[in-house]
Motif scaffolding. Structure first.
Motif, PDB file in Angstrom:
ATOM      1  N   LEU A  61       2.136 129.327   8.390  1.00  0.00           N
ATOM      2  CA  LEU A  61       1.902 129.252   9.826  1.00  0.00           C
ATOM      3  C   LEU A  61       1.978 130.670  10.399  1.00  0.00           C
ATOM      4  O   LEU A  61       2.763 130.973  11.292  1.00  0.00           O
ATOM      5  CB  LEU A  61       2.929 128.326  10.493  1.00  0.00           C
ATOM      6  CG  LEU A  61       2.737 128.012  11.969  1.00  0.00           C
ATOM      7  CD1 LEU A  61       1.402 127.328  12.210  1.00  0.00           C
ATOM      8  CD2 LEU A  61       3.862 127.132  12.474  1.00  0.00           C
ATOM      9  N   ILE A  69      -4.023 132.265   9.820  1.00  0.00           N
ATOM     10  CA  ILE A  69      -4.803 131.243  10.526  1.00  0.00           C
ATOM     11  C   ILE A  69      -6.104 131.852  11.041  1.00  0.00           C
ATOM     12  O   ILE A  69      -7.183 131.277  10.871  1.00  0.00           O
ATOM     13  CB  ILE A  69      -3.975 130.633  11.679  1.00  0.00           C
ATOM     14  CG1 ILE A  69      -2.757 129.896  11.132  1.00  0.00           C
ATOM     15  CG2 ILE A  69      -4.841 129.697  12.521  1.00  0.00           C
ATOM     16  CD1 ILE A  69      -1.710 129.567  12.166  1.00  0.00           C
ATOM     17  N   LYS A 100       1.836 129.360  16.949  1.00  0.00           N
ATOM     18  CA  LYS A 100       1.978 127.930  17.229  1.00  0.00           C
ATOM     19  C   LYS A 100       0.992 127.471  18.294  1.00  0.00           C
ATOM     20  O   LYS A 100       0.453 126.370  18.207  1.00  0.00           O
ATOM     21  CB  LYS A 100       3.413 127.625  17.650  1.00  0.00           C
ATOM     22  CG  LYS A 100       4.386 127.726  16.494  1.00  0.00           C
ATOM     23  CD  LYS A 100       5.771 127.336  16.906  1.00  0.00           C
ATOM     24  CE  LYS A 100       6.680 127.339  15.693  1.00  0.00           C
ATOM     25  NZ  LYS A 100       7.994 126.794  16.005  1.00  0.00           N
ATOM     26  N   SER A 142     -10.548 120.296  16.662  1.00  0.00           N
ATOM     27  CA  SER A 142     -10.077 119.278  15.709  1.00  0.00           C
ATOM     28  C   SER A 142     -10.634 119.474  14.303  1.00  0.00           C
ATOM     29  O   SER A 142      -9.928 119.239  13.324  1.00  0.00           O
ATOM     30  CB  SER A 142     -10.402 117.879  16.214  1.00  0.00           C
ATOM     31  OG  SER A 142     -11.780 117.766  16.457  1.00  0.00           O
ATOM     32  N   LYS A 157      -8.483 122.294  12.939  1.00  0.00           N
ATOM     33  CA  LYS A 157      -7.056 121.976  12.930  1.00  0.00           C
ATOM     34  C   LYS A 157      -6.662 121.164  11.700  1.00  0.00           C
ATOM     35  O   LYS A 157      -5.665 121.459  11.043  1.00  0.00           O
ATOM     36  CB  LYS A 157      -6.689 121.231  14.202  1.00  0.00           C
ATOM     37  CG  LYS A 157      -5.215 121.063  14.405  1.00  0.00           C
ATOM     38  CD  LYS A 157      -4.954 120.441  15.765  1.00  0.00           C
ATOM     39  CE  LYS A 157      -3.498 120.556  16.114  1.00  0.00           C
ATOM     40  NZ  LYS A 157      -3.247 120.187  17.490  1.00  0.00           N
ATOM     41  N   GLY A 158      -7.448 120.155  11.373  1.00  0.00           N
ATOM     42  CA  GLY A 158      -7.147 119.338  10.203  1.00  0.00           C
ATOM     43  C   GLY A 158      -7.161 120.146   8.918  1.00  0.00           C
ATOM     44  O   GLY A 158      -6.284 119.998   8.070  1.00  0.00           O
ATOM     45  N   ILE A 184      -1.811 124.465   5.178  1.00  0.00           N
ATOM     46  CA  ILE A 184      -0.389 124.781   5.369  1.00  0.00           C
ATOM     47  C   ILE A 184       0.468 123.814   4.562  1.00  0.00           C
ATOM     48  O   ILE A 184       1.434 124.217   3.909  1.00  0.00           O
ATOM     49  CB  ILE A 184      -0.024 124.755   6.873  1.00  0.00           C
ATOM     50  CG1 ILE A 184      -0.689 125.936   7.589  1.00  0.00           C
ATOM     51  CG2 ILE A 184       1.488 124.783   7.064  1.00  0.00           C
ATOM     52  CD1 ILE A 184      -0.628 125.876   9.102  1.00  0.00           C
ATOM     53  N   GLU A 185       0.105 122.536   4.578  1.00  0.00           N
ATOM     54  CA  GLU A 185       0.861 121.539   3.828  1.00  0.00           C
ATOM     55  C   GLU A 185       0.817 121.815   2.329  1.00  0.00           C
ATOM     56  O   GLU A 185       1.803 121.654   1.618  1.00  0.00           O
ATOM     57  CB  GLU A 185       0.306 120.146   4.123  1.00  0.00           C
ATOM     58  CG  GLU A 185       1.169 119.037   3.591  1.00  0.00           C
ATOM     59  CD  GLU A 185       0.671 117.669   4.013  1.00  0.00           C
ATOM     60  OE1 GLU A 185       0.617 116.777   3.144  1.00  0.00           O
ATOM     61  OE2 GLU A 185       0.341 117.500   5.204  1.00  0.00           O
ATOM     62  N   MET A 207      -2.481 127.112  16.773  1.00  0.00           N
ATOM     63  CA  MET A 207      -2.584 125.852  16.026  1.00  0.00           C
ATOM     64  C   MET A 207      -2.720 124.660  16.977  1.00  0.00           C
ATOM     65  O   MET A 207      -3.457 123.730  16.699  1.00  0.00           O
ATOM     66  CB  MET A 207      -1.365 125.647  15.127  1.00  0.00           C
ATOM     67  CG  MET A 207      -1.401 126.423  13.843  1.00  0.00           C
ATOM     68  SD  MET A 207      -2.779 125.975  12.764  1.00  0.00           S
ATOM     69  CE  MET A 207      -2.376 124.293  12.331  1.00  0.00           C
ATOM     70  N   ARG A 208      -2.046 124.736  18.082  1.00  0.00           N
ATOM     71  CA  ARG A 208      -2.081 123.647  19.062  1.00  0.00           C
ATOM     72  C   ARG A 208      -3.467 123.482  19.684  1.00  0.00           C
ATOM     73  O   ARG A 208      -3.891 122.361  19.962  1.00  0.00           O
ATOM     74  CB  ARG A 208      -1.045 123.940  20.156  1.00  0.00           C
ATOM     75  CG  ARG A 208      -0.985 122.940  21.252  1.00  0.00           C
ATOM     76  CD  ARG A 208       0.107 123.315  22.224  1.00  0.00           C
ATOM     77  NE  ARG A 208       0.125 122.420  23.371  1.00  0.00           N
ATOM     78  CZ  ARG A 208       0.976 122.542  24.375  1.00  0.00           C
ATOM     79  NH1 ARG A 208       1.873 123.497  24.373  1.00  0.00           N
ATOM     80  NH2 ARG A 208       0.926 121.703  25.374  1.00  0.00           N
ATOM     81  N   MET A 230      -6.675 123.423   8.655  1.00  0.00           N
ATOM     82  CA  MET A 230      -5.534 124.355   8.680  1.00  0.00           C
ATOM     83  C   MET A 230      -4.242 123.637   8.315  1.00  0.00           C
ATOM     84  O   MET A 230      -3.447 124.136   7.517  1.00  0.00           O
ATOM     85  CB  MET A 230      -5.373 124.987  10.064  1.00  0.00           C
ATOM     86  CG  MET A 230      -6.460 125.897  10.474  1.00  0.00           C
ATOM     87  SD  MET A 230      -6.587 127.341   9.414  1.00  0.00           S
ATOM     88  CE  MET A 230      -8.145 127.933   9.996  1.00  0.00           C
ATOM     89  N   GLU A 231      -4.024 122.475   8.913  1.00  0.00           N
ATOM     90  CA  GLU A 231      -2.806 121.716   8.612  1.00  0.00           C
ATOM     91  C   GLU A 231      -2.747 121.341   7.138  1.00  0.00           C
ATOM     92  O   GLU A 231      -1.682 121.384   6.527  1.00  0.00           O
ATOM     93  CB  GLU A 231      -2.726 120.480   9.504  1.00  0.00           C
ATOM     94  CG  GLU A 231      -2.418 120.817  10.945  1.00  0.00           C
ATOM     95  CD  GLU A 231      -2.523 119.634  11.892  1.00  0.00           C
ATOM     96  OE1 GLU A 231      -3.136 118.601  11.521  1.00  0.00           O
ATOM     97  OE2 GLU A 231      -2.006 119.757  13.016  1.00  0.00           O
TER      98      GLU A 231
END
Length: 125
Positions: A111, A116, A86, A94, A97-98, A104-105, A89-90, A100-101
């Motif tokens: 996660l 990752i 976590k 940027s 991150k986009g 994951i979605e 990911m935090r 990766m998100e």
């Protein structure tokens, strides 16, 4: 046991109020120390790819210190691993991150720390 839980709670009515009051104060995850977070963010902002091994090292070192009060075992390992996932990911840049998100979605990855990291390495190339 001579009493049911309900009987015990009826005899100790003050416990109900204490429970109700404390419910809002529950914290399910531990906060990362601000100095550790600042260090990680500094490593990420200076050169994420070049500092990736140091970032991973510092994530695990921070987790080790944060969860030092827990007894050894699977629960502690999972807590440290989940914290590292976590937190990574935090702090991701940027542009990563986009992506990766989105993965994951779409359930292309989970996660999971190693998934990752694998994607980070793959995107470096």
């Amino acid at each position: 046991i001579k009493k049911t839980f309900v009987q015990f709670m009826e005899e100790n009515a003050a416990l109900r109020e204490m429970i109700e009051t404390g419910k809002g104060n529950l914290q399910w995850e531990r906060d990362i120390p601000s100095a550790a977070l600042a260090n990680l963010e500094s490593l990420v902002s200076s050169d994420f790819n070049a500092n990736l091994s140091q970032i991973i090292h510092d994530l695990y070192q921070t987790a080790h210190v944060m969860f030092a009060d827990m007894p050894q075992g699977d629960h502690k390992k999972r807590a440290k691993y989940r914290f590292a996932s976590k937190t990574l990911m935090r702090i991701l840049p940027s542009n990563l991150k986009g992506d990766m998100e989105a993965m994951i979605e779409k359930k292309a990855i989970t996660l999971d720390l190693y998934e990752i990291l694998g994607q980070c390495v793959k995107m470096q190339k």
